[in-house]
Motif scaffolding. Sequence first.
Motif, PDB file in Angstrom:
ATOM      1  N   TYR A   3       0.856  -1.188   0.000  1.00  0.00           N
ATOM      2  CA  TYR A   3       0.000   0.000   0.000  1.00  0.00           C
ATOM      3  C   TYR A   3       0.897   1.246   0.000  1.00  0.00           C
ATOM      4  CZ  TYR A   3      -3.714  -3.246   1.327  1.00  0.00           C
ATOM      5  OH  TYR A   3      -4.613  -4.282   1.358  1.00  0.00           O
ATOM      6  N   LEU A 314      -0.103  -4.765   8.153  1.00  0.00           N
ATOM      7  CA  LEU A 314      -0.713  -5.159   6.887  1.00  0.00           C
ATOM      8  C   LEU A 314      -2.205  -5.435   7.046  1.00  0.00           C
ATOM      9  CD1 LEU A 314       2.058  -7.437   5.338  1.00  0.00           C
ATOM     10  CD2 LEU A 314       1.222  -5.255   4.429  1.00  0.00           C
ATOM     11  N   ASN A 318      -5.095  -3.209   5.268  1.00  0.00           N
ATOM     12  CA  ASN A 318      -6.112  -3.895   4.469  1.00  0.00           C
ATOM     13  C   ASN A 318      -7.513  -3.477   4.908  1.00  0.00           C
ATOM     14  OD1 ASN A 318      -6.957  -6.084   2.558  1.00  0.00           O
ATOM     15  ND2 ASN A 318      -7.836  -6.910   4.433  1.00  0.00           N
ATOM     16  N   TYR A 321      -8.161   0.064   3.687  1.00  0.00           N
ATOM     17  CA  TYR A 321      -8.449   0.032   2.251  1.00  0.00           C
ATOM     18  C   TYR A 321      -9.881  -0.449   1.993  1.00  0.00           C
ATOM     19  CZ  TYR A 321      -8.104  -1.383  -2.667  1.00  0.00           C
ATOM     20  OH  TYR A 321      -8.327  -1.548  -4.011  1.00  0.00           O
ATOM     21  N   GLU A 334     -13.178  -7.185   8.405  1.00  0.00           N
ATOM     22  CA  GLU A 334     -11.790  -6.694   8.447  1.00  0.00           C
ATOM     23  C   GLU A 334     -11.545  -5.842   9.693  1.00  0.00           C
ATOM     24  OE1 GLU A 334     -12.618  -7.877   4.302  1.00  0.00           O
ATOM     25  OE2 GLU A 334     -13.717  -6.742   5.804  1.00  0.00           O
TER      26      GLU A 334
END
Length: 403
Positions: A3, A314, A318, A321, A334
């Motif tokens: 990212y 990470l 994620n 995002y 998430e």
Amino acid sequence: MLYPMSPKVVELKRKLESFMDRHIYPNEERFYREAEELGPWKVYPVVEELKPLARAEGLWNLFLPESSHGAGLTNLEYAPLCEVMGRSHLAPEVFNCSAPDTGNMEVLERYGTEKDKERWLKPLLAGEIRSCFAMTEPAVASSDATNIESSIVRDGDHYVINGRKWYTTNATDPRCKICIFMGKTDPDNADRHKQQSMILVPMETSGLEIKRALPVFGFYGVPDRASEVVFTNVRVPKENMLLGEGRGFEIAQGRLGPGRIHHCMRLIGLSERTLEKMCRRVRSRVAFGKPVSEQTVTQERIAEARIMIEQARLLTLNAAYAMDIVGNKVAKAEIAMIKVAVPNMACQIIDWAIQAHGGGGTSNDFGLTQAYATARLLRLADGPDEVHRNQIARFELKKYSNA
């Protein structure tokens, strides 16, 4: 990088790190001292001195997405900046990016009337006042928010509020002027998620009493100004209702999603700082004829800490995002995953760092006890681990409902 940061974020991060080096880290000792000496009912002068400096450098309200009032950053863009701020307990408020004000400002931005925004959002964005969020109650298991018993009853042109709340962050702060209160307007509704509402309660309203400051592992002002607040026949105008009766859960989900991810971003920064302290400590200490850094157990813990931080970062990026692409509601799996993974990761790394510091690690001299209090609290705040794990499992099992 999976990212990569945009040029805008790279520049903001550079400025933020420079500000941390020049103003935040050198003032941490003073900050903790003021918090201990003045307690949770006072303003800490060091914070008020640094806020104008941060604002002058354009490091202000960086958290607020989709708004002309903030930096216009997405959740993914804000993540590395929030991580930098999380390295110090002093930093978030200095940049006007601290909880619960961030979540409350987002609620006012999304759901408040123009009058609400002028009266409350504007001074919050300017850092002139603070706010609190009253949801958790001592009498019920608030991990299930449908248990909330506080009442909000319509009486003509007003609502009458009754209830006892605790862990109402910020309530003891003398600058705290507005409370977002969650209670039941329709306790008999068959849909348990439409019984609750949220309403704005000015802190000077008659019947609102701050009963006490609550310590978090013995800390009253840092990392949190947790408070117990009693509402007895508190009357507020009907216009103070946010979005409408029965919409409390809807607002809560919009508020808690960003709040949870901000907590995780900050904890990653705190974990990085803790690992740095651990590495410096073990390189400078000798035990049994060689540096502690050469002991195998120490090296294993350092290696595991690095792996755990990278995994957590990470996972958090994620989630950020996903929130940007599909929205908070769709990205709830998430968000739930990072809310479990990151605080547990931080607790473990801080525990190892305390062990590496020996007896001194249990004192307040190295900032590790304060760090642990923060990380351990966040295994409960915004939903305990167990609730999020159950939610993740349900999402997973649903994939096989037709199997």
